[in-house]
Design a protein around this motif. Structure first.
Motif, PDB file in Angstrom:
ATOM      1  N   ILE A  32       0.817  -1.207   0.000  1.00  0.00           N
ATOM      2  CA  ILE A  32       0.000   0.000   0.000  1.00  0.00           C
ATOM      3  C   ILE A  32       0.858   1.267   0.000  1.00  0.00           C
ATOM      4  CG2 ILE A  32      -1.982  -1.098   1.094  1.00  0.00           C
ATOM      5  CD1 ILE A  32      -1.128   0.088   3.746  1.00  0.00           C
ATOM      6  N   TRP A  33       0.239   2.352  -0.475  1.00  0.00           N
ATOM      7  CA  TRP A  33       0.859   3.661  -0.396  1.00  0.00           C
ATOM      8  C   TRP A  33       0.757   4.197   1.028  1.00  0.00           C
ATOM      9  CZ3 TRP A  33      -2.643   3.658  -4.928  1.00  0.00           C
ATOM     10  CH2 TRP A  33      -1.952   3.509  -6.134  1.00  0.00           C
ATOM     11  N   TYR A  34       1.672   5.073   1.390  1.00  0.00           N
ATOM     12  CA  TYR A  34       1.606   5.659   2.731  1.00  0.00           C
ATOM     13  C   TYR A  34       0.337   6.494   2.913  1.00  0.00           C
ATOM     14  CZ  TYR A  34       3.227  10.218   0.926  1.00  0.00           C
ATOM     15  OH  TYR A  34       3.336  11.410   0.251  1.00  0.00           O
ATOM     16  N   LEU A  35      -0.229   6.994   1.816  1.00  0.00           N
ATOM     17  CA  LEU A  35      -1.455   7.770   1.969  1.00  0.00           C
ATOM     18  C   LEU A  35      -2.636   6.893   2.356  1.00  0.00           C
ATOM     19  CD1 LEU A  35      -1.047  10.386  -0.889  1.00  0.00           C
ATOM     20  CD2 LEU A  35      -1.012  10.802   1.570  1.00  0.00           C
ATOM     21  N   ARG A  36      -2.507   5.579   2.182  1.00  0.00           N
ATOM     22  CA  ARG A  36      -3.531   4.672   2.704  1.00  0.00           C
ATOM     23  C   ARG A  36      -3.542   4.722   4.231  1.00  0.00           C
ATOM     24  NH1 ARG A  36      -8.361   2.684   1.246  1.00  0.00           N
ATOM     25  NH2 ARG A  36      -8.809   0.706   2.265  1.00  0.00           N
ATOM     26  N   VAL A  37      -2.369   4.879   4.819  1.00  0.00           N
ATOM     27  CA  VAL A  37      -2.275   5.030   6.275  1.00  0.00           C
ATOM     28  C   VAL A  37      -2.962   6.324   6.711  1.00  0.00           C
ATOM     29  CG1 VAL A  37      -0.693   5.195   8.238  1.00  0.00           C
ATOM     30  CG2 VAL A  37      -0.120   3.722   6.288  1.00  0.00           C
ATOM     31  N   ILE A  38      -2.742   7.395   5.944  1.00  0.00           N
ATOM     32  CA  ILE A  38      -3.418   8.658   6.241  1.00  0.00           C
ATOM     33  C   ILE A  38      -4.931   8.495   6.142  1.00  0.00           C
ATOM     34  CG2 ILE A  38      -3.763  11.027   5.440  1.00  0.00           C
ATOM     35  CD1 ILE A  38      -1.071  10.664   6.783  1.00  0.00           C
TER      36      ILE A  38
END
Length: 247
Positions: A195-201
């Motif tokens: 996943i992209w880090y923006l998924r964490v966001i």
């Protein structure tokens, strides 16, 4: 303020341009993408940068060694750049997520004025820089926001989309530490390395405050496909002319 620049990827969608060098070393009007990012930080008084490397780390290190002036740069090598998305890069650099800092995609160019606005924004916590346009395509990192608060972010969003992320986030007053904790949690999930880090966001925004900062009207460019290179070249030549006129 410290900047973490994510430059581990090859940029394979650019074809021959990145066959032997990473995307961050493509030149625009005589200076590499990475040089231009570091120059923009220097122009705005940011004195420290951390560059996450991966593909052809050796040539990136050599390019950084040739720089004169600008921020003090350290590097973090991500050996998993081929098998993990950019969340892996931030996991490798997670100890740098503390205090006031920026996270900046290594394929995004922004004007000095845009960066100045982001740095001048005093919003505490986590703040995602956004822009707006009439419509959004499948490759845009789409955003749903309301009154400055992020509701959702992701490429697959289809309802309520009213902005896009430009790949530049600011963290203040404990925001970086919250993000680091979330990265350490999400990287351990079954989808963690994909996943992209923006998924964490996106996950964080579901139950706590994540803010947006609208820079609509400012100039920036993302370099993903060959046509983007031409557009970025036009942008930086205009910015260079403005810098020269102001000198």
């Amino acid at each position: 303020m410290k900047a973490i620049i994510l430059s581990a990827g090859q940029g394979s969608r650019l074809g021959a341009l990145t066959a032997t060098q990473p995307k961050c070393l493509i030149e625009f009007a005589g200076r590499t993408l990475l040089d231009r990012q570091l120059d923009t930080l220097a122009a705005n008084g940011v004195e420290e940068a951390v560059v996450v490397t991966g593909f052809r780390d050796d040539v990136v290190q050599a390019a950084l060694a040739r720089r004169n002036g600008g921020p003090t740069v350290t590097t973090v090598f991500n050996p998993f750049y081929k098998v993990a998305d950019n969340l892996g890069s931030l996991f490798m650099a997670r100890t740098e997520l503390s205090g006031d800092c920026l996270v900046w995609n290594g394929d995004t160019l922004v004007s000095d004025r845009l960066m100045s606005r982001v740095l001048s924004n005093s919003r505490a916590g986590i703040c995602v820089t956004i822009d707006r346009k009439d419509s959004y395509d499948s490759d845009d990192m789409k955003v749903v926001e309301e009154a400055g608060r992020l509701k959702a972010i992701g490429k697959r969003l289809s309802h309520g989309v009213n902005a896009e992320s430009i790949g530049l986030l600011a963290f203040r007053s404990g925001g970086a530490e919250r993000f680091r904790e979330a990265i350490e949690r999400d990287i351990r999930t079954p989808e963690g390395t994909t996943i992209w880090y923006l998924r964490v966001i996106h996950h964080l925004a579901a139950d706590q405050e994540v803010w947006t900062f609208d820079i609509n009207g400012e100039e920036w460019g993302e370099v993903d496909f060959p046509p983007d290179v031409t557009r970025a070249e036009e942008l930086v030549r205009r910015w260079d002319a403005l810098r020269a006129a102001a000198a």
